[in-house]
Design an enzyme around this catalytic site. Sequence first.
Site, mmCIF file in Angstrom:
data_model
loop_
_atom_site.group_PDB
_atom_site.id
_atom_site.type_symbol
_atom_site.label_atom_id
_atom_site.label_comp_id
_atom_site.label_asym_id
_atom_site.label_seq_id
_atom_site.Cartn_x
_atom_site.Cartn_y
_atom_site.Cartn_z
ATOM 1 N N LYS A 168 0.849 -1.197 0.000
ATOM 2 C CA LYS A 168 0.000 0.000 0.000
ATOM 3 C C LYS A 168 0.883 1.245 0.000
ATOM 4 C CE LYS A 168 -1.763 2.512 3.116
ATOM 5 N NZ LYS A 168 -1.487 3.748 2.368
ATOM 6 N N GLY A 219 7.099 5.081 7.885
ATOM 7 C CA GLY A 219 6.308 6.306 7.950
ATOM 8 C C GLY A 219 6.628 7.052 9.228
ATOM 9 N N SER A 220 5.693 7.862 9.667
ATOM 10 C CA SER A 220 5.964 8.721 10.819
ATOM 11 C C SER A 220 5.852 7.937 12.129
ATOM 12 C CB SER A 220 4.970 9.881 10.836
ATOM 13 O OG SER A 220 3.665 9.364 11.002
ATOM 14 N N THR A 221 6.461 8.473 13.160
ATOM 15 C CA THR A 221 6.395 7.834 14.477
ATOM 16 C C THR A 221 4.954 7.810 14.979
ATOM 17 O OG1 THR A 221 8.681 8.406 14.957
ATOM 18 C CG2 THR A 221 7.253 8.009 16.859
ATOM 19 N N ALA A 222 4.203 8.878 14.711
ATOM 20 C CA ALA A 222 2.811 8.932 15.178
ATOM 21 C C ALA A 222 2.003 7.777 14.574
ATOM 22 C CB ALA A 222 2.194 10.274 14.797
ATOM 23 N N THR A 223 2.153 7.545 13.270
ATOM 24 C CA THR A 223 1.409 6.443 12.643
ATOM 25 C C THR A 223 1.976 5.098 13.082
ATOM 26 O OG1 THR A 223 1.070 7.913 10.761
ATOM 27 C CG2 THR A 223 0.443 5.634 10.455
ATOM 28 N N GLY A 224 3.291 5.049 13.301
ATOM 29 C CA GLY A 224 3.920 3.812 13.782
ATOM 30 C C GLY A 224 3.304 3.337 15.089
ATOM 31 N N GLU A 241 9.862 1.437 10.604
ATOM 32 C CA GLU A 241 10.919 2.396 10.242
ATOM 33 C C GLU A 241 10.278 3.765 10.318
ATOM 34 O OE1 GLU A 241 13.936 1.748 9.950
ATOM 35 O OE2 GLU A 241 14.123 -0.332 9.316
ATOM 36 N N CYS A 275 14.064 10.305 5.798
ATOM 37 C CA CYS A 275 14.043 9.948 7.232
ATOM 38 C C CYS A 275 15.417 10.165 7.843
ATOM 39 C CB CYS A 275 13.586 8.511 7.412
ATOM 40 S SG CYS A 275 14.501 7.337 6.428
ATOM 41 N N GLU A 371 11.008 16.970 13.965
ATOM 42 C CA GLU A 371 11.424 16.522 12.631
ATOM 43 C C GLU A 371 10.779 17.446 11.602
ATOM 44 O OE1 GLU A 371 9.742 12.869 10.996
ATOM 45 O OE2 GLU A 371 11.669 12.408 10.093
HETATM 46 P P1 NAD Z 1 2.691 8.682 7.507
HETATM 47 O O1 NAD Z 1 2.959 7.980 8.777
HETATM 48 O O2 NAD Z 1 1.715 9.781 7.477
HETATM 49 O O3 NAD Z 1 2.216 7.655 6.386
HETATM 50 C C1 NAD Z 1 2.948 6.511 6.060
HETATM 51 C C2 NAD Z 1 2.021 5.454 5.510
HETATM 52 O O4 NAD Z 1 1.128 5.020 6.548
HETATM 53 C C3 NAD Z 1 1.127 5.913 4.371
HETATM 54 O O5 NAD Z 1 1.050 4.873 3.414
HETATM 55 C C4 NAD Z 1 -0.215 6.115 5.067
HETATM 56 O O6 NAD Z 1 -1.310 5.984 4.189
HETATM 57 C C5 NAD Z 1 -0.196 4.996 6.084
HETATM 58 N N1 NAD Z 1 -1.139 5.158 7.198
HETATM 59 C C6 NAD Z 1 -1.838 6.257 7.573
HETATM 60 N N2 NAD Z 1 -2.589 5.993 8.670
HETATM 61 C C7 NAD Z 1 -2.354 4.705 8.992
HETATM 62 C C8 NAD Z 1 -2.811 3.843 10.046
HETATM 63 N N3 NAD Z 1 -3.648 4.247 10.973
HETATM 64 N N4 NAD Z 1 -2.337 2.580 10.086
HETATM 65 C C9 NAD Z 1 -1.450 2.144 9.170
HETATM 66 N N5 NAD Z 1 -0.991 2.911 8.149
HETATM 67 C C10 NAD Z 1 -1.437 4.165 8.054
HETATM 68 O O7 NAD Z 1 4.134 9.159 7.004
HETATM 69 P P2 NAD Z 1 4.464 10.084 5.766
HETATM 70 O O8 NAD Z 1 4.091 11.469 6.129
HETATM 71 O O9 NAD Z 1 3.923 9.458 4.510
HETATM 72 O O10 NAD Z 1 6.056 9.933 5.683
HETATM 73 C C11 NAD Z 1 6.925 10.775 6.353
HETATM 74 C C12 NAD Z 1 7.431 10.123 7.617
HETATM 75 O O11 NAD Z 1 8.011 8.869 7.318
HETATM 76 C C13 NAD Z 1 8.554 10.904 8.289
HETATM 77 O O12 NAD Z 1 8.368 10.906 9.696
HETATM 78 C C14 NAD Z 1 9.806 10.128 7.933
HETATM 79 O O13 NAD Z 1 10.884 10.308 8.808
HETATM 80 C C15 NAD Z 1 9.289 8.749 7.948
HETATM 81 N N6 NAD Z 1 10.154 7.862 7.185
HETATM 82 C C16 NAD Z 1 10.907 6.936 7.838
HETATM 83 C C17 NAD Z 1 11.779 6.130 7.152
HETATM 84 C C18 NAD Z 1 12.614 5.094 7.836
HETATM 85 O O14 NAD Z 1 13.093 4.199 7.169
HETATM 86 N N7 NAD Z 1 12.825 5.176 9.143
HETATM 87 C C19 NAD Z 1 11.893 6.258 5.759
HETATM 88 C C20 NAD Z 1 11.120 7.213 5.124
HETATM 89 C C21 NAD Z 1 10.249 8.011 5.849
#
Ligand code: NAD
Length: 467
Positions: A168, A219-224, A241, A275, A371
């Site tokens: 996705k 993705g972001s820590t909040a979504t993680g 990640e 990231c 960040e």
């Molecule tokens: P995000 O967390 O908003 O979204 C990431 C993904 O999660 C998207 O596909 C989104 O649709 C999905 N998502 C949204 N809500 C969800 C939920 N409740 N459950 C599961 N998945 C859900 O992040 P973003 O804004 O797309 O990306 C930027 C962030 O990603 C930054 O914080 C960046 O540091 C981080 N990032 C980390 C790495 C790493 O390897 N550590 C690499 C790239 C980006």
Amino acid sequence: MSPYKLLIGGRMADGDLTMDVVNPATEEVLAKAPRASKAQLDEAVAAAKAAFPAWSATPIATRKAALTAIADVMEKNAGELARILTQEQGKPLADATGEVYGAAAFFRYFTALDLPVKVLDDSKDRRVEMHRKPLGVIGAIVPWNFPMILMAFKVPPALLAGNTIVVKPAPTTPLSTLRFGELVKDLLPPGVLNVITDANDLGGALTAHPDVRKISFTGSTATGRKVMAGAAETLKRITLELGGNDAGIVLPDVNPKETAPKLFQGAFQNNGQVCIAMKRLYVHESIYDAMCDELAALAEQAVVGDGLEQGTQLGPLQNRMQFEKVKEILADAKKHGTIIAGGEVPDRPGYFIKPTIVRDITDGTRLVDEEQFGPVLPVIKYSDPEDAVARANASPYGLGGSIWSTDLDKAYALANQMNSGTVWVNKHADLAPNIPFGGAGQSGLGSELGEEGLAEFTQVQVINVAR
Ligand code: NAD
């Protein structure tokens, strides 16, 4: 109707819904994309589940051949994929092309790995073997900054290990992944690889799905955090990640003119939307003014524009939400520091912010502590390297970090004290498929890439036979 389709169970399918994808350089609608319904997510998971028994029983050599074929197709179509990527993501075409070739190289890299049975004990009383078995259906959730390469962190090791997968991409950058799915559709049995898209509304359902055995999330820590909570009910494996706030620490022995271009690249690559971008830079007081001036000159020279225009070095921010967030942080930084380059939002369509250097700013401000994920770099003065390391470590994040010095012993000793998943010396953000990558603290859980990354797509099974 969209020319782009979902890939579900080996068939290209229209979405039950559609959504607009915007070109961040123009703010115009680039394409209508399919948007999957919850029923289509369930279909994709069911297709992956149905494909699992046969795929996991397929000889590993066959699975490797499929990964090689995918890499070949990506390279053959790199021009088209890169153009789509630039238009949906914003990055310059040369960078997008590099990302597509890089992703293909990640597919190739994993074909060199194996999952051999390890004999732990072979004595007169027992024979004990450790096997690594595939998990089942994997859910791969990808963000918008590197849609191709981050997909390639997940798909090749998952498939090599014998899993099937539902990918996705992020809602604002789905097109390159959809086109990828279409290009590789016939290289795998139906259902082994599925691509669905959403409008930020299906990640939770994928995470909680009872038939998904693991979520590989970037993705972001909040979504993680939401992923971790959502996975708890079914005790899914998770790899997270997440975000970072990487510090670079420059020691006094460094030549500012020689080092500034490398620091600039570490901070501003992909417009800071990395990231592991350098997000705060600690520079020793003895070279602080000189380094600030060098960085400001580089920022002023950088060519900002549409990624399709030749010569563009930095494109727009990827989406409006991120654009607004970075503008807010920039406005706050103006109150706490001195802008010595950039700081402006050009009066034109597109989510553009000129690369910005902020000096005379310190910890405790939004730009330093949060960040920013955009082209605004705080340069912070320090006097004691040990203190700079302590300040670098004071963040809840711990993704990457770097030490810059001509004294390698000193740099190495400081690198050892950094609390982050990766520490670089005299460089920043160097990744390769054979080097495990993961975050300390709230930057993540587990590793991707390398043998460690492959192992995370498996379950250990011990077979212990009495003699
Ligand atoms: P995000 O967390 O908003 O979204 C990431 C993904 O999660 C998207 O596909 C989104 O649709 C999905 N998502 C949204 N809500 C969800 C939920 N409740 N459950 C599961 N998945 C859900 O992040 P973003 O804004 O797309 O990306 C930027 C962030 O990603 C930054 O914080 C960046 O540091 C981080 N990032 C980390 C790495 C790493 O390897 N550590 C690499 C790239 C980006």
